[in-house]
Design an enzyme around this catalytic site. Structure first.
Site, PDB file in Angstrom:
ATOM      1  N   THR A 180      76.192  61.283  58.787  1.00  0.00           N
ATOM      2  CA  THR A 180      75.467  60.339  59.779  1.00  0.00           C
ATOM      3  C   THR A 180      75.627  61.562  61.337  1.00  0.00           C
ATOM      4  OG1 THR A 180      76.088  58.402  58.931  1.00  0.00           O
ATOM      5  CG2 THR A 180      75.852  58.429  61.362  1.00  0.00           C
ATOM      6  N   GLU A 214      73.674  57.641  55.442  1.00  0.00           N
ATOM      7  CA  GLU A 214      74.667  56.898  54.966  1.00  0.00           C
ATOM      8  C   GLU A 214      75.717  58.180  54.454  1.00  0.00           C
ATOM      9  OE1 GLU A 214      77.645  54.951  55.190  1.00  0.00           O
ATOM     10  OE2 GLU A 214      77.340  55.372  52.892  1.00  0.00           O
ATOM     11  N   SER A 272      75.662  47.360  59.626  1.00  0.00           N
ATOM     12  CA  SER A 272      75.972  48.691  59.989  1.00  0.00           C
ATOM     13  C   SER A 272      77.213  48.657  60.956  1.00  0.00           C
ATOM     14  CB  SER A 272      74.890  49.584  60.636  1.00  0.00           C
ATOM     15  OG  SER A 272      75.183  50.756  61.383  1.00  0.00           O
ATOM     16  N   SER A 273      77.652  49.929  61.283  1.00  0.00           N
ATOM     17  CA  SER A 273      78.741  49.988  62.226  1.00  0.00           C
ATOM     18  C   SER A 273      78.227  51.032  63.482  1.00  0.00           C
ATOM     19  CB  SER A 273      79.805  50.612  61.452  1.00  0.00           C
ATOM     20  OG  SER A 273      80.562  49.849  60.773  1.00  0.00           O
TER      21      SER A 273
HETATM   22  O1  DON Z   1      75.404  52.213  59.367  1.00  0.00           O
HETATM   23  C1  DON Z   1      76.632  52.618  59.072  1.00  0.00           C
HETATM   24  O2  DON Z   1      77.466  52.127  59.662  1.00  0.00           O
HETATM   25  C2  DON Z   1      77.039  53.804  58.069  1.00  0.00           C
HETATM   26  N1  DON Z   1      75.753  54.010  57.074  1.00  0.00           N
HETATM   27  C3  DON Z   1      77.186  54.801  58.829  1.00  0.00           C
HETATM   28  C4  DON Z   1      77.821  56.091  58.082  1.00  0.00           C
HETATM   29  C5  DON Z   1      78.488  57.285  58.675  1.00  0.00           C
HETATM   30  O3  DON Z   1      78.858  56.935  59.752  1.00  0.00           O
HETATM   31  C6  DON Z   1      79.057  57.938  57.839  1.00  0.00           C
HETATM   32  N2  DON Z   1      80.001  58.872  58.766  1.00  0.00           N
HETATM   33  N3  DON Z   1      80.588  59.816  59.109  1.00  0.00           N
END
Ligand code: DON
Length: 588
Positions: A408, A428, A473-474
């Protein structure tokens, strides 16, 4: 605090303002020659426009667009297309994202939901093993099963239609030039390829791209070309985004997902054809005299951040010494309360009744804050019962299971007209599903759903898989206002730890008087459900004995945030990128 780093950065900032370095640092992509990245700046100032992105080449592509009079959204298009090439493990055409956009002209804050969707054919058992338990995480991730409908290009298209000034062809040009001419593999990309080992060999197309002729992971500095990516972008430039969502590219995406013999997926061409970006109301709330706004559901991030900020302020946070164990215990327990609510209530608001307003209603938060009256919250933390302002009350959602691991990217941009955006893009997991087609990786966003559709009591989980639904999501693109004027844009990667990373930076900057770069570099402490996580190898570990004495289990681990932020001050713009990744500030 990394005082030495901070001091160095401040010195560097004084000695080499971003504006002064650009002319000599930036190497324009030559027709056929490879491009090396300009030196990155983790901090900088600018007069009127600025971009902070996770790779110097992406930041430079955005800076050049802004210098030509392009809008913040124009610059985002250029930045995301370059990131999809030079930081392919994190985001790209095969993924999705959330965009929070402040329009200076009409004084409007809006958010674009470019979240991937589950294929129409997917159901609650998608991630169940034959025995009924959850699939092991990487068994679910690697291959076609985890791939949701890619959304990034539709998101960029929707935003560009509303806020774009320069033609898409101009915005795609830097990525096309780099893909054809080649670029140097960054140390971080090389490191992550090496860590991947066999997972990244699942798909021969990805293996051929990320490993050299001797089957060795690409080394830092190796020159990588991606003609397939350039060709994809050329088609989009010529025929519009439909060239991606219909016809050969869509067909090949679906074929890649479905023909994965080890772990086939359910994506269909009709899922791509029907994909739509949704413009949603952001969620906002007060904190430290500011107004903090962010992406609402299906993101759980900004709602959780708003809950935590309100809870700690209600419990006398201002009187606690900055960085003290007492301050962190309050942040930690308020976070545990917010995560309990997140787990029970958050999902796709078009499929489940999400009490977004109820979760941040003052009365509800005052009630929840009473749980913080003791020394430390004992044992498991319960979710609350917020008020609903819409929809029939369905049975109480159950508690889900949603593992997440790093990739991300976060981008913040401010243009000369005053438009400001905060955007988190993702595929992701690092390298997503590990499936590659037409020069880009496909996401594994569906593993952001709960693997278990019902909890131990048999209640359906709000974030369970359903056809066409968006996984929770976060991601937390945030913009902070003071007296109706935007003063800060911020966000980070980090899975569900994004909530803690962004929260901590907001507290550091808005409440503890740190500079922006200090707030981003500060050693991390965070709490999701139970243990207190402290960033290994930093001063945060010094708090471990105090937190342990308060009753927490403390875990020291690598906490790899990728914060990016722009602050708008009376004397211009201040930008900062997280020293833990390769982010860069560029501006005028
Ligand atoms: O949408 C989300 O919350 C996750 N798919 C985000 C993934 C993520 O931030 C991985 N991190 N370093």
């Amino acid at each position: 605090m990394r005082l030495a780093t901070t001091a160095f950065l401040l010195l560097a900032l004084i000695a080499f303002p971003v504006a002064a370095r650009q002319a000599s640092d930036v190497v324009a992509p030559e027709a056929n020659g490879p491009t090396t990245a300009p030196d990155g700046h983790q901090a900088g100032t600018a007069k009127s426009f600025m971009v902070v992105a996770a790779h110097p080449l992406a930041a430079e592509a955005g800076r050049a667009v802004l210098a030509e009079g392009g809008s913040a959204v124009d610059a985002l298009v250029a930045v995301q297309l370059v990131l999809g090439l030079v930081e392919p493990q994190s985001s790209g055409l095969g993924g999705g994202g959330f965009l929070l956009h402040w329009s200076a002209e009409d004084g409007q804050l809006t958010s674009f939901d470019g979240r991937e969707t589950a294929p129409a054919a997917a159901g609650p058992d998608l991630f169940l093993a034959p025995g009924g338990g959850p699939l092991p995480f990487f068994q679910a991730v690697v291959g076609g099963r985890s791939v949701g409908t890619p959304a990034t290009l539709r998101l960029l298209e929707a935003a560009h239609r509303r806020q774009g000034r320069l033609p898409f062809a101009r915005l795609a040009a830097p990525a096309i030039a780099l893909a054809e001419g080649g670029f140097a593999v960054s140390p971080r990309l090389a490191h992550l390829i090496a860590l991947e080992g066999d997972r990244l060999r699942h798909d021969p197309e990805a293996a051929a791209y990320f490993f050299d002729g001797a089957s060795k992971p690409l080394a830092p500095g190796a020159i990588l070309r991606n003609p397939a990516y350039a060709e994809t972008l050329r088609r989009v430039v010529a025929d519009g985004t439909d060239a991606f969502y219909e016809g050969e590219i869509a067909h090949d995406i679906v074929a890649k997902v479905r023909s994965d013999t080890a772990n086939p997926g359910l994506l269909a061409e009709s899922d791509l054809e029907s994909y739509a970006v949704i413009e949603r109301e952001p969620v906002c709330g007060p904190a430290f005299g500011y107004r903090v706004c962010g992406m609402g559901p299906p993101s759980s991030g900004p709602l959780a951040i708003l809950q935590i900020l309100a809870l700690i302020e209600a419990k006398g946070f201002a009187a606690l010494a900055p960085g003290s164990a007492a301050a962190w215990r309050l942040i930690g327990d308020a976070s545990r309360l917010a995560f309990a609510d997140r787990e029970r209530w958050l999902g796709d608001p078009d499929r489940v009744d999400v009490p977004a307003d109820g979760l941040i209603a003052p009365g509800y938060l005052a009630h929840r804050a009473r749980l913080l009256d003791g020394p430390v919250l004992p044992g498991p933390v319960p979710s609350g019962t917020p008020g609903f302002d819409h929809g029939a009350l369905r049975p109480l959602p159950g508690l889900g299971l949603t593992p997440e691991l790093p990739s991300t990217t976060h981008v913040v941009i401010r243009d000369a007209a005053g438009n400001l955006l905060s955007y988190t893009g993702t595929i992701e997991n690092g390298f997503g599903s590990r499936l590659m087609v037409h020069g880009f990786l496909l996401n594994n966003e569906l593993t952001d759903f709960s693997f278990l559709p019902v909890d131990a009591s048999g209640n359906a989980v709000a974030n369970r898989v359903e056809g066409g639904k968006r996984p929770r999501s976060s991601m937390s693109p945030v913009i902070v206002f003071r007296d109706e004027t935007p003063v800060l844009a911020i966000g980070s990667p980090g899975g569900s730890r994004i909530i803690g990373f962004v929260l901590q930076a907001l507290i550091g900057r808005l409440a503890w008087g740190m500079t922006l770069q200090e707030a981003l570099a500060a050693p991390h402490l965070l709490n999701r459900f139970g243990p207190f996580e402290v960033e290994a190898g930093t001063a945060a570990t010094a708090l471990a004995p105090d937190l342990g004495a308060l009753g927490y289990k403390v875990e020291a681990l690598d906490l790899n945030s990728g914060l990016a932020a722009i602050e708008i001050g009376p004397r211009g713009l201040i930008g900062a990128a997280d020293p833990r990744r390769e982010g860069t500030v560029a501006g005028d």
